[in-house]
Design an enzyme around this catalytic site. Structure first.
Site, PDB file in Angstrom:
ATOM      1  N   GLY A  12      -5.511   9.848 -10.809  1.00 52.37           N
ATOM      2  CA  GLY A  12      -4.064  10.070 -10.746  1.00 52.37           C
ATOM      3  C   GLY A  12      -3.659  11.149 -11.737  1.00 52.37           C
ATOM      4  O   GLY A  12      -2.659  11.047 -12.437  1.00 52.37           O
ATOM      5  N   ARG A  15      -0.053  14.342 -12.041  1.00 53.82           N
ATOM      6  CA  ARG A  15       1.324  14.305 -12.561  1.00 53.82           C
ATOM      7  C   ARG A  15       1.472  13.224 -13.628  1.00 53.82           C
ATOM      8  O   ARG A  15       0.575  12.417 -13.855  1.00 53.82           O
ATOM      9  CB  ARG A  15       2.309  14.051 -11.422  1.00 53.82           C
ATOM     10  CG  ARG A  15       2.066  12.742 -10.743  1.00 53.82           C
ATOM     11  CD  ARG A  15       3.003  12.521  -9.575  1.00 53.82           C
ATOM     12  NE  ARG A  15       2.878  11.135  -9.134  1.00 53.82           N
ATOM     13  CZ  ARG A  15       3.404  10.639  -8.027  1.00 53.82           C
ATOM     14  NH1 ARG A  15       4.088  11.427  -7.234  1.00 53.82           N
ATOM     15  NH2 ARG A  15       3.251   9.387  -7.717  1.00 53.82           N
ATOM     16  N   VAL A  63      -8.077   5.978  -4.869  1.00 50.58           N
ATOM     17  CA  VAL A  63      -8.716   4.798  -5.443  1.00 50.58           C
ATOM     18  C   VAL A  63      -8.596   3.563  -4.542  1.00 50.58           C
ATOM     19  O   VAL A  63      -9.289   2.563  -4.747  1.00 50.58           O
ATOM     20  CB  VAL A  63      -8.210   4.469  -6.871  1.00 50.58           C
ATOM     21  CG1 VAL A  63      -8.443   5.642  -7.816  1.00 50.58           C
ATOM     22  CG2 VAL A  63      -6.760   4.034  -6.871  1.00 50.58           C
ATOM     23  N   ASN A  89      -6.075   5.822 -14.595  1.00 52.89           N
ATOM     24  CA  ASN A  89      -4.640   5.990 -14.748  1.00 52.89           C
ATOM     25  C   ASN A  89      -3.858   5.803 -13.450  1.00 52.89           C
ATOM     26  O   ASN A  89      -2.691   5.438 -13.480  1.00 52.89           O
ATOM     27  CB  ASN A  89      -4.367   7.388 -15.346  1.00 52.89           C
ATOM     28  CG  ASN A  89      -2.916   7.811 -15.188  1.00 52.89           C
ATOM     29  OD1 ASN A  89      -2.038   7.310 -15.879  1.00 52.89           O
ATOM     30  ND2 ASN A  89      -2.660   8.709 -14.255  1.00 52.89           N
ATOM     31  N   SER A 143      -0.286  -2.191 -18.821  1.00 50.89           N
ATOM     32  CA  SER A 143       1.142  -2.292 -19.105  1.00 50.89           C
ATOM     33  C   SER A 143       1.392  -3.577 -19.861  1.00 50.89           C
ATOM     34  O   SER A 143       0.677  -4.566 -19.680  1.00 50.89           O
ATOM     35  CB  SER A 143       1.923  -2.322 -17.789  1.00 50.89           C
ATOM     36  OG  SER A 143       3.265  -2.721 -18.020  1.00 50.89           O
ATOM     37  N   TYR A 159       3.439  -6.113  -9.557  1.00 52.47           N
ATOM     38  CA  TYR A 159       2.984  -5.192 -10.603  1.00 52.47           C
ATOM     39  C   TYR A 159       2.388  -5.977 -11.772  1.00 52.47           C
ATOM     40  O   TYR A 159       1.296  -5.668 -12.253  1.00 52.47           O
ATOM     41  CB  TYR A 159       4.162  -4.332 -11.065  1.00 52.47           C
ATOM     42  CG  TYR A 159       3.779  -3.242 -12.031  1.00 52.47           C
ATOM     43  CD1 TYR A 159       3.112  -2.098 -11.587  1.00 52.47           C
ATOM     44  CD2 TYR A 159       4.083  -3.340 -13.387  1.00 52.47           C
ATOM     45  CE1 TYR A 159       2.766  -1.081 -12.463  1.00 52.47           C
ATOM     46  CE2 TYR A 159       3.745  -2.328 -14.278  1.00 52.47           C
ATOM     47  CZ  TYR A 159       3.084  -1.206 -13.810  1.00 52.47           C
ATOM     48  OH  TYR A 159       2.737  -0.207 -14.674  1.00 52.47           O
ATOM     49  N   LYS A 163      -1.608  -5.889 -13.183  1.00 51.24           N
ATOM     50  CA  LYS A 163      -1.986  -5.477 -14.538  1.00 51.24           C
ATOM     51  C   LYS A 163      -2.620  -6.632 -15.316  1.00 51.24           C
ATOM     52  O   LYS A 163      -3.502  -6.425 -16.158  1.00 51.24           O
ATOM     53  CB  LYS A 163      -0.771  -4.916 -15.287  1.00 51.24           C
ATOM     54  CG  LYS A 163      -0.211  -3.628 -14.680  1.00 51.24           C
ATOM     55  CD  LYS A 163      -1.221  -2.485 -14.686  1.00 51.24           C
ATOM     56  CE  LYS A 163      -0.587  -1.154 -14.300  1.00 51.24           C
ATOM     57  NZ  LYS A 163      -1.547  -0.025 -14.327  1.00 51.24           N
TER      58      LYS A 163
END
Length: 235
Positions: A12, A15, A63, A89, A143, A159, A163
């Site tokens: 990733g 950006r 990925v 990332n 995170s 999310y 993580k």
């Protein structure tokens, strides 16, 4: 050009934090491979960095697609023959503010496919390159949302779970690897990027700096830990 340069791969990388990590690693003397799901965006990012006279190349890698990861691993092995640093990332945030059990299940599945299984398959595919030379530094961009304490609060369930699972993977792999190969997880903080939005307080550059020191830790450095701003935090 010297062949002794360490090689780093950032997923990733076209950006946000990823791009900044590629740039900072290259500025610090690494040969950097920028992995991007979109080859055009990857190529564009690399051209920008080459304009700054940095040693950067790109590889196409989605990925969420095992064949894509395998192809990238074959290419990197052929072109470089080594991998010293791997920064996982690439990630997605797809939550729509619904309760976990009320959301469309595919949102959880897609989130896990990238944020958890994606990292798992990347590690699996690239660890042999590290084992070949008995050295490697793996950094998983996680995170604070993945911390165990966050599971007591509703919201961002897909999310958070992705993580949380990534953090568990970090500890398990750390317990299993041999030789001077280290794996750690990092919370970059709330960063102004496509994912974090414009009101986030941190720049990608600040986030990258808080992550990069783990790329060069010595053999006595941490393994299987979770960090924010270079300080260890609780799982």
């Amino acid at each position: 050009m010297s062949h002794d340069k360490q090689v780093a791969l950032v997923t990733g990388g076209n950006r946000g934090i990823g791009y900044e990590l590629v740039k900072q690693l290259a500025l610090n003397g690494f040969k950097v491979i920028l992995a991007s799901r979109d080859p055009e965006m990857g190529h564009e990012a690399v051209q920008k960095l080459k304009g700054l006279d940095l040693d950067v190349s790109c590889v196409e890698m989605d990925v969420a697609n095992q064949e894509s990861i395998h192809q990238a691993a074959v290419t990197i092995n052929e072109n470089f023959g080594r991998l010293d640093v791997l920064i996982n990332n690439a990630g997605v945030y797809l939550d729509e503010n619904k309760k976990l059990v009320a959301m469309v299940p595919s949102i959880l599945e897609k989130t896990m496919a990238t944020n958890f299984f994606g990292v798992y398959h990347v590690i699996r595919s690239f660890i042999p390159l590290m084992e070949k030379q008995g050295y490697g530094r793996i950094i998983n961009v996680s995170s604070e949302y993945g911390a165990m304490s966050e599971m007591s609060y509703p919201g961002a369930g897909a999310y958070k779970l992705s993580k949380f699972a990534l953090n568990g993977l970090t500890r398990l792999v750390a317990a299993e690897i041999k030789g001077d190969i280290k794996i750690n997880a990092v919370d970059p903080g709330w960063v102004s990027s496509d994912m974090g939005g414009p009101s986030a307080p941190r720049t990608p550059k600040q986030a990258a700096e808080s992550i990069l020191w783990l790329a060069t830790i010595g053999p006595e450095g941490p393994n299987g830990r979770f960090f924010r701003d270079r300080k260890q935090i609780l799982w």
